[in-house]
Scaffold this motif. Structure first.
Motif, PDB file in Angstrom:
ATOM      1  N   TRP A  35      43.198  25.628 -19.891  1.00 42.45           N
ATOM      2  CA  TRP A  35      42.024  25.784 -20.732  1.00 42.45           C
ATOM      3  C   TRP A  35      42.237  27.023 -21.601  1.00 42.45           C
ATOM      4  O   TRP A  35      42.594  28.099 -21.089  1.00 42.45           O
ATOM      5  CB  TRP A  35      40.752  25.949 -19.902  1.00 42.45           C
ATOM      6  N   TYR A  36      42.010  26.825 -22.900  1.00 39.99           N
ATOM      7  CA  TYR A  36      42.058  27.918 -23.859  1.00 39.99           C
ATOM      8  C   TYR A  36      40.654  28.112 -24.425  1.00 39.99           C
ATOM      9  O   TYR A  36      39.865  27.168 -24.501  1.00 39.99           O
ATOM     10  CB  TYR A  36      43.017  27.601 -25.005  1.00 39.99           C
ATOM     11  N   VAL A  37      40.367  29.339 -24.872  1.00 40.70           N
ATOM     12  CA  VAL A  37      39.044  29.644 -25.414  1.00 40.70           C
ATOM     13  C   VAL A  37      39.193  30.431 -26.714  1.00 40.70           C
ATOM     14  O   VAL A  37      40.115  31.246 -26.857  1.00 40.70           O
ATOM     15  CB  VAL A  37      38.182  30.420 -24.390  1.00 40.70           C
ATOM     16  N   GLN A  38      38.306  30.145 -27.643  1.00 38.26           N
ATOM     17  CA  GLN A  38      38.274  30.898 -28.902  1.00 38.26           C
ATOM     18  C   GLN A  38      36.855  31.400 -29.123  1.00 38.26           C
ATOM     19  O   GLN A  38      35.951  30.628 -29.458  1.00 38.26           O
ATOM     20  CB  GLN A  38      38.723  30.023 -30.063  1.00 38.26           C
ATOM     21  N   TYR A  39      36.650  32.700 -28.899  1.00 36.10           N
ATOM     22  CA  TYR A  39      35.363  33.325 -29.179  1.00 36.10           C
ATOM     23  C   TYR A  39      35.265  33.577 -30.678  1.00 36.10           C
ATOM     24  O   TYR A  39      36.275  33.642 -31.384  1.00 36.10           O
ATOM     25  CB  TYR A  39      35.217  34.635 -28.404  1.00 36.10           C
ATOM     26  N   SER A  40      34.012  33.752 -31.140  1.00 34.25           N
ATOM     27  CA  SER A  40      33.791  33.957 -32.563  1.00 34.25           C
ATOM     28  C   SER A  40      34.609  35.142 -33.069  1.00 34.25           C
ATOM     29  O   SER A  40      34.586  36.217 -32.469  1.00 34.25           O
ATOM     30  CB  SER A  40      32.300  34.204 -32.792  1.00 34.25           C
ATOM     31  N   ARG A  41      35.372  34.924 -34.124  1.00 31.43           N
ATOM     32  CA  ARG A  41      36.151  35.974 -34.790  1.00 31.43           C
ATOM     33  C   ARG A  41      37.268  36.527 -33.903  1.00 31.43           C
ATOM     34  O   ARG A  41      37.731  37.647 -34.129  1.00 31.43           O
ATOM     35  CB  ARG A  41      35.258  37.109 -35.302  1.00 31.43           C
ATOM     36  N   GLN A  42      37.644  35.772 -32.889  1.00 33.05           N
ATOM     37  CA  GLN A  42      38.757  36.217 -32.050  1.00 33.05           C
ATOM     38  C   GLN A  42      39.841  35.139 -32.028  1.00 33.05           C
ATOM     39  O   GLN A  42      39.641  34.016 -32.465  1.00 33.05           O
ATOM     40  CB  GLN A  42      38.276  36.494 -30.622  1.00 33.05           C
ATOM     41  N   ARG A  43      40.987  35.522 -31.512  1.00 31.47           N
ATOM     42  CA  ARG A  43      42.094  34.583 -31.446  1.00 31.47           C
ATOM     43  C   ARG A  43      41.904  33.595 -30.300  1.00 31.47           C
ATOM     44  O   ARG A  43      41.250  33.902 -29.301  1.00 31.47           O
ATOM     45  CB  ARG A  43      43.396  35.346 -31.186  1.00 31.47           C
ATOM     46  N   LEU A  44      42.530  32.462 -30.458  1.00 29.18           N
ATOM     47  CA  LEU A  44      42.601  31.504 -29.369  1.00 29.18           C
ATOM     48  C   LEU A  44      43.403  32.148 -28.229  1.00 29.18           C
ATOM     49  O   LEU A  44      44.471  32.723 -28.459  1.00 29.18           O
ATOM     50  CB  LEU A  44      43.302  30.254 -29.873  1.00 29.18           C
ATOM     51  N   GLN A  45      42.860  32.076 -27.023  1.00 25.19           N
ATOM     52  CA  GLN A  45      43.543  32.726 -25.902  1.00 25.19           C
ATOM     53  C   GLN A  45      43.451  31.878 -24.650  1.00 25.19           C
ATOM     54  O   GLN A  45      42.530  31.083 -24.484  1.00 25.19           O
ATOM     55  CB  GLN A  45      42.915  34.107 -25.638  1.00 25.19           C
ATOM     56  N   LEU A  46      44.410  32.075 -23.769  1.00 23.24           N
ATOM     57  CA  LEU A  46      44.424  31.331 -22.524  1.00 23.24           C
ATOM     58  C   LEU A  46      43.267  31.780 -21.645  1.00 23.24           C
ATOM     59  O   LEU A  46      43.043  32.975 -21.457  1.00 23.24           O
ATOM     60  CB  LEU A  46      45.746  31.579 -21.799  1.00 23.24           C
ATOM     61  N   LEU A  47      42.532  30.817 -21.088  1.00 25.25           N
ATOM     62  CA  LEU A  47      41.479  31.126 -20.134  1.00 25.25           C
ATOM     63  C   LEU A  47      42.022  30.948 -18.712  1.00 25.25           C
ATOM     64  O   LEU A  47      41.976  31.885 -17.910  1.00 25.25           O
ATOM     65  CB  LEU A  47      40.261  30.226 -20.357  1.00 25.25           C
ATOM     66  N   LEU A  48      42.520  29.766 -18.416  1.00 20.92           N
ATOM     67  CA  LEU A  48      43.121  29.581 -17.108  1.00 20.92           C
ATOM     68  C   LEU A  48      44.077  28.390 -17.125  1.00 20.92           C
ATOM     69  O   LEU A  48      44.057  27.571 -18.025  1.00 20.92           O
ATOM     70  CB  LEU A  48      42.049  29.425 -16.019  1.00 20.92           C
ATOM     71  N   ARG A  49      44.923  28.356 -16.093  1.00 18.26           N
ATOM     72  CA  ARG A  49      45.881  27.266 -15.944  1.00 18.26           C
ATOM     73  C   ARG A  49      45.760  26.711 -14.527  1.00 18.26           C
ATOM     74  O   ARG A  49      45.443  27.474 -13.598  1.00 18.26           O
ATOM     75  CB  ARG A  49      47.304  27.746 -16.218  1.00 18.26           C
ATOM     76  N   HIS A  50      46.001  25.441 -14.383  1.00 18.84           N
ATOM     77  CA  HIS A  50      45.670  24.799 -13.111  1.00 18.84           C
ATOM     78  C   HIS A  50      46.560  25.288 -11.979  1.00 18.84           C
ATOM     79  O   HIS A  50      46.096  25.365 -10.839  1.00 18.84           O
ATOM     80  CB  HIS A  50      45.710  23.275 -13.239  1.00 18.84           C
ATOM     81  N   ILE A  51      47.800  25.678 -12.272  1.00 16.44           N
ATOM     82  CA  ILE A  51      48.670  26.068 -11.155  1.00 16.44           C
ATOM     83  C   ILE A  51      48.273  27.433 -10.586  1.00 16.44           C
ATOM     84  O   ILE A  51      48.649  27.762  -9.467  1.00 16.44           O
ATOM     85  CB  ILE A  51      50.159  26.062 -11.555  1.00 16.44           C
TER      86      ILE A  51
END
Lengths: 109, 111
Positions: A35-51
């Motif tokens: 799962w990746y997340v993009q907050y307003s005015r911020q870069r797309l970033q990793l939130l979590l990975r299943h492993i």
């Protein structure tokens, strides 16, 4: 074909309510999901990975191979969780990460 | 100290022109990518490079030519720009495949 489906374009919840962002995948093999997340005015970033099987900012996601799902959950949504969330799948030895269409989460006060 | 930096951040140009977007990463990652995000926020991979070698070319028109002079840089050159090329282009890098670090994006507007 490898595919990631996020059925909801927009999800609106009240602060303190539980939230679940849905993700289904199609993959012939053992999937690696993120799962990746993009907050307003911020870069797309990793939130979590299943492993990793960890909780980040109160979010968890469990891989369900039987249902081919990797839904993102949080028991109590906060206003700062409002963002665009992308489910993603690793393909081609990891040189190609396929993203779902994204779900915009809006947490209302 | 930005990990993945792209220039320019905004680019407005006429149809038919040629333009380039540059990307640099200082993370020491071996793999770099270009993604295109359309107006509906859909993210689609265009290219991936590993140690300067092209690994993935996702049926992108040959008007788009990526170039990786070294593993820290992956530039994107676009010839004969079309209206449909208007989008946000994201560069990313990875060492642990699937764990991508993204740049801030370059918004291209073709008039």
């Amino acid at each position: 074909a490898q595919r990631v489906t996020q059925p909801e374009k927009l999800l609106s919840v009240f602060k303190g309510a539980p939230v679940e962002l849905k993700c289904n995948y199609s993959y012939s093999g053992s999937p690696e999901l993120f799962w990746y997340v993009q907050y307003s005015r911020q870069r797309l970033q990793l939130l979590l990975r299943h492993i990793s099987r960890e909780s980040i900012k109160g979010f968890t996601a469990d891989l369900n191979k039987g249902e081919t799902s990797f839904h993102l959950k949080k028991p109590f949504a906060q206003e700062e969780d409002s963002a665009m969330y992308y489910c993603a799948l690793n393909d081609t030895g990891g040189f190609k990460t396929i993203f779902g269409a994204g779900t915009r989460l809006f947490v209302k006060a | 100290d930005t990990a993945v930096s792209q220039t320019p951040k905004y680019l407005v140009t006429q149809m038919g022109n040629d333009k380039s977007i540059k990307c640099e990463q200082n993370l020491g990652h071996d793999t770099m990518y270009w993604y295109k995000q359309d107006s509906k926020k859909f993210l689609k991979i265009m290219f991936s490079y590993n140690n300067k070698e092209l690994i993935i070319n996702e049926t992108v028109p040959n008007r788009f030519s990526p170039k990786s002079p070294d593993k820290a840089h992956l530039n994107l050159h676009i010839n004969s720009l079309e209206l449909g090329d208007s989008a946000v282009y994201f560069c990313a890098s990875s060492q642990n495949l699937g764990v991508l670090t993204f740049g801030a994006g370059s918004r291209l507007t073709v008039l």
